[in-house]
Design an enzyme around this catalytic site. Structure first.
Site, PDB file in Angstrom:
ATOM      1  N   TYR A  71       0.867  -1.179   0.000  1.00  0.00           N
ATOM      2  CA  TYR A  71       0.000   0.000   0.000  1.00  0.00           C
ATOM      3  C   TYR A  71       0.900   1.224   0.000  1.00  0.00           C
ATOM      4  O   TYR A  71       1.801   1.334   0.831  1.00  0.00           O
ATOM      5  CB  TYR A  71      -0.887  -0.016   1.251  1.00  0.00           C
ATOM      6  CG  TYR A  71      -1.823   1.165   1.370  1.00  0.00           C
ATOM      7  CD1 TYR A  71      -2.974   1.242   0.588  1.00  0.00           C
ATOM      8  CD2 TYR A  71      -1.563   2.206   2.269  1.00  0.00           C
ATOM      9  CE1 TYR A  71      -3.840   2.322   0.694  1.00  0.00           C
ATOM     10  CE2 TYR A  71      -2.423   3.285   2.383  1.00  0.00           C
ATOM     11  CZ  TYR A  71      -3.560   3.338   1.596  1.00  0.00           C
ATOM     12  OH  TYR A  71      -4.414   4.409   1.706  1.00  0.00           O
ATOM     13  N   LYS A 126       4.747   9.784   8.169  1.00  0.00           N
ATOM     14  CA  LYS A 126       4.517   9.428   9.562  1.00  0.00           C
ATOM     15  C   LYS A 126       5.627   9.906  10.516  1.00  0.00           C
ATOM     16  O   LYS A 126       5.557  10.970  11.078  1.00  0.00           O
ATOM     17  CB  LYS A 126       4.314   7.921   9.683  1.00  0.00           C
ATOM     18  CG  LYS A 126       3.175   7.388   8.775  1.00  0.00           C
ATOM     19  CD  LYS A 126       2.889   5.931   9.001  1.00  0.00           C
ATOM     20  CE  LYS A 126       2.009   5.282   7.954  1.00  0.00           C
ATOM     21  NZ  LYS A 126       0.594   5.442   8.139  1.00  0.00           N
ATOM     22  N   ASP A 136       9.439   2.714  -0.599  1.00  0.00           N
ATOM     23  CA  ASP A 136       8.433   3.410   0.204  1.00  0.00           C
ATOM     24  C   ASP A 136       8.798   3.126   1.661  1.00  0.00           C
ATOM     25  O   ASP A 136       8.517   2.048   2.194  1.00  0.00           O
ATOM     26  CB  ASP A 136       7.047   2.863  -0.146  1.00  0.00           C
ATOM     27  CG  ASP A 136       5.952   3.424   0.758  1.00  0.00           C
ATOM     28  OD1 ASP A 136       6.281   4.015   1.802  1.00  0.00           O
ATOM     29  OD2 ASP A 136       4.773   3.241   0.430  1.00  0.00           O
TER      30      ASP A 136
END
Ligand code: HOZ
Length: 424
Positions: A144, A267, A239
């Site tokens: 994702y 994050k 990622d």
């Protein structure tokens, strides 16, 4: 546990917010029950609207690596907030965090701040396409990379949790440029590359996947991807929204000693404030506007509160590298404890872990990709989730998410967690 206040808040929320939540996995839809409404958190603990205390294994899906409300971060935000919350103009803080990240993470000449991991990954793909002049890219089933249209093909996280096969609103044209294959299957990548010679701009991967549970790359898998990318003039995008500054100061690039061409972050680099970033060597990044014409922009990019929070956290991580050894030891302790007690109870169990990312799959087979993660016993995970929640342990409400351990957690907390699992 009493969840009465969370229940009434959820009823109220559903009247004004789709599904009562602002991000789907939070709705507890797959595990059932009522999502907890959180009022505050400190260190390793979360508190809900009913006053219940939980040991937190989500940690805001990663950023709270030193625990919640880490005092230096809170103090820095408070001081900065008094100077105004946004300017839409450059600040020295943006230079400071860029220099700091460059000093920690490998292979970065230039870094652009954005406001989320989604933005970071979609900008990375645009950059890869602009740089290479090619349109297609490879992503892996169950990975994702945020909710940009091009990533919602065989995606993990909520898309997997809710078993959404095709996302309405994503056009066939967009999806056609997203090539997918199984994680950890290098032959499948070779096949795609052969079928699409000179069409593939990038391969994007979570170097340790955290959106189908925690899935580890097989030995030499990332090296093999690097080799294919070099051979075929394809950019390798790591990622690192989950792994960055968590697996090691330099993230997965450092942990596996492999350089990506573009890295994305999110994050943790905002210490819980809304932030993302993408970064690369100058030769690639100079294609981004205003240096080049690959356009990307944002009023809240480089927001001063987010920058000061991220800077303070990352500086602490840089200055106290011993944290990573402590996280590894705590992760190993939890892994061993959970495996032992669940196996003793007769559950087929497969625990994947790297450092402070971990997940439990109720499976007797190795879990190494989306198919094997999906073949695990999800119904038992859902029961386990509620058992743990009722025992004061807050796990991700989906079998398709990694758990995150913070260094604020004590061995006593880990023992409580293992002991709760032993009563399942
Ligand atoms: N997609 C996120 C985890 N992989 C969850 C986001 C959230 O609900 O906060």
């Amino acid at each position: 546990m009493i969840y009465q206040s969370s229940k009434s808040l959820f009823e109220r929320a559903q009247r004004s917010i789709p599904g009562g939540v602002n991000s789907p996995v939070r709705a507890f839809k797959s595990v059932g029950g009522t999502p907890l409404f959180i009022t505050r958190a400190k260190g390793a603990y979360l508190y809900d609207a009913d006053g219940n205390e939980y040991i937190d294994f989500i940690n805001s899906w990663g950023p709270m690596i030193l625990g919640h409300a880490y005092e230096p971060v809170i103090k820095a935000i408070q001081e900065r907030a008094a100077l105004s919350t946004s300017f839409g103009a450059p600040t020295e803080l943006e230079i400071e965090i860029a220099e700091l990240i460059k000093s920690i993470a490998p292979g970065i000449d230039l870094i652009r701040m954005v406001s989320s991991g989604t933005e970071a990954c979609m900008s990375a793909i645009r950059l890869a396409r602009g740089y290479t002049g090619k349109n297609k890219f490879i992503k892996f089933e169950g990975c994702y990379h945020g909710h940009a249209d091009c990533f919602l093909v065989k995606a993990g996280s909520g898309v997997a949790t809710f078993n959404i096969q095709a996302v309405p609103g994503v056009t066939a044209g967009v999806s056609a440029d997203t090539l997918t294959c199984a994680y950890n299957d290098i032959e499948a990548v070779e096949q795609l590359v052969k079928e699409h010679t000179n069409e593939i701009a990038a391969i994007i991967i979570e170097p340790v996947a955290g959106n189908m549970g925690c899935i580890l790359p097989g030995s030499n898998y990332l090296e093999a991807l690097r080799k294919i990318c070099d051979r075929e003039h394809i950019l390798l995008i790591f990622d690192e929204v989950m792994t960055g500054f968590r697996l090691a100061p330099g993230g997965a690039q450092e942990k596996f000693n492999i350089k990506a061409d573009i890295v994305t972050y999110g994050k943790i680099i905002g210490a819980g404030m809304p932030v993302g970033a993408f970064a690369a060597r100058r030769e690639i990044m100079q294609h981004i506007a205003p240096l080049g014409s690959v356009y990307q922009a944002g009023t809240l990019s480089g927001n001063p509160l987010a920058m000061v929070a991220g800077f303070t956290l990352l500086k602490t991580l840089k200055d106290t590298p011993g944290i990573y050894g402590e996280l590894e030891a705590k992760g190993a302790y939890l892994e061993k404890g959970l495996r032992e007690v669940l196996e003793k109870k007769g559950f087929p169990v497969w625990v994947n872990r790297m450092g402070s990312m971990i997940s439990v799959h109720f499976s007797s087979h190795e879990v190494k990709d989306f198919a094997s993660a999906s073949a695990a016993d999800i119904a038992t995970f859902n029961k386990f989730f509620h058992h743990m929640l009722d025992s004061g342990v807050y796990l991700p409400p989906s079998a398709f998410e990694s758990w995150f351990i913070s260094n604020a957690i004590s061995y006593q907390d880990l023992d409580r967690t293992i002991s709760a699992a032993s009563r399942f």
